[in-house]
Design an enzyme around this catalytic site. Sequence first.
Site, PDB file in Angstrom:
ATOM      1  N   GLY A 245       0.820  -1.212   0.000  1.00  0.00           N
ATOM      2  CA  GLY A 245       0.000   0.000   0.000  1.00  0.00           C
ATOM      3  C   GLY A 245       0.850   1.257   0.000  1.00  0.00           C
ATOM      4  O   GLY A 245       2.042   1.221  -0.305  1.00  0.00           O
TER       5      GLY A 245
ATOM      6  N   LEU B 264       0.428   3.566  -2.155  1.00  0.00           N
ATOM      7  CA  LEU B 264       0.796   3.370  -3.563  1.00  0.00           C
ATOM      8  C   LEU B 264       1.234   4.679  -4.228  1.00  0.00           C
ATOM      9  O   LEU B 264       0.710   5.743  -3.925  1.00  0.00           O
ATOM     10  CB  LEU B 264      -0.395   2.784  -4.328  1.00  0.00           C
TER      11      LEU B 264
ATOM     12  N   HIS C  27       4.371   1.738  -8.001  1.00  0.00           N
ATOM     13  CA  HIS C  27       3.374   0.657  -7.966  1.00  0.00           C
ATOM     14  C   HIS C  27       2.495   0.733  -9.216  1.00  0.00           C
ATOM     15  O   HIS C  27       2.149  -0.276  -9.819  1.00  0.00           O
ATOM     16  CB  HIS C  27       2.478   0.796  -6.740  1.00  0.00           C
TER      17      HIS C  27
ATOM     18  N   GLN D 188       7.772  -9.290   7.756  1.00  0.00           N
ATOM     19  CA  GLN D 188       8.985  -8.796   7.106  1.00  0.00           C
ATOM     20  C   GLN D 188       9.546  -7.555   7.806  1.00  0.00           C
ATOM     21  O   GLN D 188      10.516  -6.973   7.327  1.00  0.00           O
ATOM     22  CB  GLN D 188       8.744  -8.530   5.616  1.00  0.00           C
TER      23      GLN D 188
ATOM     24  N   GLN E 215      12.162  -3.419  -9.889  1.00  0.00           N
ATOM     25  CA  GLN E 215      13.626  -3.502  -9.814  1.00  0.00           C
ATOM     26  C   GLN E 215      14.162  -2.748  -8.599  1.00  0.00           C
ATOM     27  O   GLN E 215      15.240  -3.038  -8.088  1.00  0.00           O
ATOM     28  CB  GLN E 215      14.191  -2.903 -11.110  1.00  0.00           C
ATOM     29  N   LYS E 216      13.380  -1.790  -8.122  1.00  0.00           N
ATOM     30  CA  LYS E 216      13.753  -0.991  -6.950  1.00  0.00           C
ATOM     31  C   LYS E 216      14.214  -1.885  -5.783  1.00  0.00           C
ATOM     32  O   LYS E 216      15.152  -1.562  -5.076  1.00  0.00           O
ATOM     33  CB  LYS E 216      12.531  -0.158  -6.556  1.00  0.00           C
TER      34      LYS E 216
ATOM     35  N   LEU F  35      11.078   6.422  -6.284  1.00  0.00           N
ATOM     36  CA  LEU F  35       9.824   6.556  -5.525  1.00  0.00           C
ATOM     37  C   LEU F  35       9.746   5.448  -4.492  1.00  0.00           C
ATOM     38  O   LEU F  35      10.129   4.313  -4.764  1.00  0.00           O
ATOM     39  CB  LEU F  35       8.620   6.452  -6.456  1.00  0.00           C
TER      40      LEU F  35
ATOM     41  N   ARG G 169       8.144   5.186   1.668  1.00  0.00           N
ATOM     42  CA  ARG G 169       8.777   5.815   2.830  1.00  0.00           C
ATOM     43  C   ARG G 169       9.237   7.250   2.555  1.00  0.00           C
ATOM     44  O   ARG G 169       9.593   7.956   3.495  1.00  0.00           O
ATOM     45  CB  ARG G 169       9.959   4.969   3.312  1.00  0.00           C
TER      46      ARG G 169
HETATM   47  P1  AMP Z   1       6.080  -2.253  -1.536  1.00  0.00           P
HETATM   48  O1  AMP Z   1       4.695  -1.722  -1.469  1.00  0.00           O
HETATM   49  O2  AMP Z   1       7.115  -1.276  -1.128  1.00  0.00           O
HETATM   50  O3  AMP Z   1       6.220  -3.608  -0.903  1.00  0.00           O
HETATM   51  O4  AMP Z   1       6.366  -2.504  -3.068  1.00  0.00           O
HETATM   52  C1  AMP Z   1       5.507  -3.286  -3.868  1.00  0.00           C
HETATM   53  C2  AMP Z   1       6.142  -3.478  -5.219  1.00  0.00           C
HETATM   54  O5  AMP Z   1       6.344  -2.205  -5.837  1.00  0.00           O
HETATM   55  C3  AMP Z   1       7.527  -4.126  -5.135  1.00  0.00           C
HETATM   56  O6  AMP Z   1       7.646  -5.080  -6.173  1.00  0.00           O
HETATM   57  C4  AMP Z   1       8.449  -2.971  -5.310  1.00  0.00           C
HETATM   58  O7  AMP Z   1       9.696  -3.332  -5.848  1.00  0.00           O
HETATM   59  C5  AMP Z   1       7.667  -2.113  -6.285  1.00  0.00           C
HETATM   60  N1  AMP Z   1       8.147  -0.741  -6.233  1.00  0.00           N
HETATM   61  C6  AMP Z   1       8.316   0.046  -5.137  1.00  0.00           C
HETATM   62  N2  AMP Z   1       8.841   1.225  -5.476  1.00  0.00           N
HETATM   63  C7  AMP Z   1       9.018   1.207  -6.820  1.00  0.00           C
HETATM   64  C8  AMP Z   1       9.538   2.139  -7.772  1.00  0.00           C
HETATM   65  N3  AMP Z   1       9.985   3.333  -7.419  1.00  0.00           N
HETATM   66  N4  AMP Z   1       9.579   1.771  -9.062  1.00  0.00           N
HETATM   67  C9  AMP Z   1       9.125   0.539  -9.444  1.00  0.00           C
HETATM   68  N5  AMP Z   1       8.628  -0.374  -8.603  1.00  0.00           N
HETATM   69  C10 AMP Z   1       8.572  -0.048  -7.303  1.00  0.00           C
END
Ligand code: AMP
Length: 468
Positions: free
Chosen positions: A220, A222, A226, A250, A337-338, A373, A376
């Site tokens: 979330g 987002l 995302h 995690q 890829q982040k 992005l 956090r």
């Molecule tokens: P999270 O909500 O942080 O667990 O991220 C969910 C998905 O979004 C993960 O696969 C992350 O790698 C991807 N994600 C987070 N930030 C970015 C970003 N700046 N660019 C591309 N994908 C992202």
Amino acid sequence: MLEIEQKYANIDPVDLRSRLARLGAGPEVVHVEVDHYFNAADRDFARTGEAFRLRRIGSKNYFTYKGAKQPGTLKVRLESEIALPDGDEAAAQHAEMLRMLGFRAVAVVRKRRASFPLSYQGTEVTVCLDEVEGLGTFAEVEVLAEQDQAGEAGAVLTRLAGDLGLTHVEPGSYLGLVLALQARTTRRESVLVTTTDELRSARAEARRKRLSIGFVPTMGALHRGHRSLIEAARSECDFVVVSIFVNPTQFAPHEDLSRYPRPFDDDVRLCREAGVDLIFHPAPEVIYPGGYRTFVEVTGLQDEWEGASRPGHFRGVATVVLKLSNLVQPDRVYLGQKDVQQVRIVQQLVRDLAVPVEVVVRPTVREPDGLALSSRNRYLDSEQRTKAVCVHRALTAAAERFTQGETDPATLRRVMADHIAATPGAVLDYAAVVSGDTFAVPERVQSGAILALAVTIGTTRLIDNLVL
Ligand code: AMP
């Protein structure tokens, strides 16, 4: 035969007709073409670049297969067309036969096409002026040629386009343009479910309709990162599921689980705008009910870097990704890829446990100044936000040194560390130079290696990486 063609947008039909007349084009032939596009069951034409359609011109029916576009600026592809029996009944029967074989109807493209046959510099070409429903007016210049004459035919087309004043190349297919238009204009329902039973029945319904399923797991808060994953899933799959679940396993005990941002209404809005079909938003006890005991570990990849700074992190990530994938049972899961180490761990997990899913990795989405992005980032105040750009700058500085010939991992690490040290208030957690495959430090750095950084600014921990 190969079909060699180029499409142009921003057409002035009056100017085009008069130029065609000057070049001696034959009288225009007008007909309405209705193309019903299908996707195969065994592979995704959106990915392979193939196309298959039932074309209807009045009562005439045709099947057309187009192979993937060959590399190059002009569109060169294998084309095969066969005539079917005439009439509505025959068209319906053939479409039904395709559905029985597992083909899926994707979209219908309707256009009024005026074709002009033309002999140009010794080559027989066709110029088409197309009014495409919903898209506007385009011109196509087209020639059929054998493989060994493709180069010359392509050169002729390029010269002809110049003589016709066609300058604005449109690289997309009509199908691709119609699908993009549909994605922009269709507001989906985005059903929200919170229990595994609801999720299972929605997924079963999608399967019954033979829809391919794309899954984007998130925590979330987002943002456009995302959203880029959702859009990739939207364009490649029929049914898009997003999970919004702040996964407690995690987070290490000292981490920000309770204060992790949860702007749920905004998230739902973004999902709706981006065309998500199903949002899965379970409570922690839905994923980890009382008596829960099973965890997944990807040994060797989970302990260093992020794993060292965040003990137990990847055990939680691997477990939740596997559990969510078992619930959603997607064809494809979309990751950013982040979080490069997470990507590598999920790929390994999928391979080792034969999870029947394809892992699709999408590039990191960044702010204009390079900051990746992240959910956090909203913790950063404006001064910290300005400093946060040091993370990406450190990565690009080291990447530049590599481009200049530096292959010593320790030196590249030092370049990154020095960069962070030069930013007051930024504290380096780790600077890693690792092989993309093993995540171990190589003797010598090669293309494909990864530069990864974790930096804390204030109380906010930022991670980012670059692939060399
Ligand atoms: P999270 O909500 O942080 O667990 O991220 C969910 C998905 O979004 C993960 O696969 C992350 O790698 C991807 N994600 C987070 N930030 C970015 C970003 N700046 N660019 C591309 N994908 C992202």
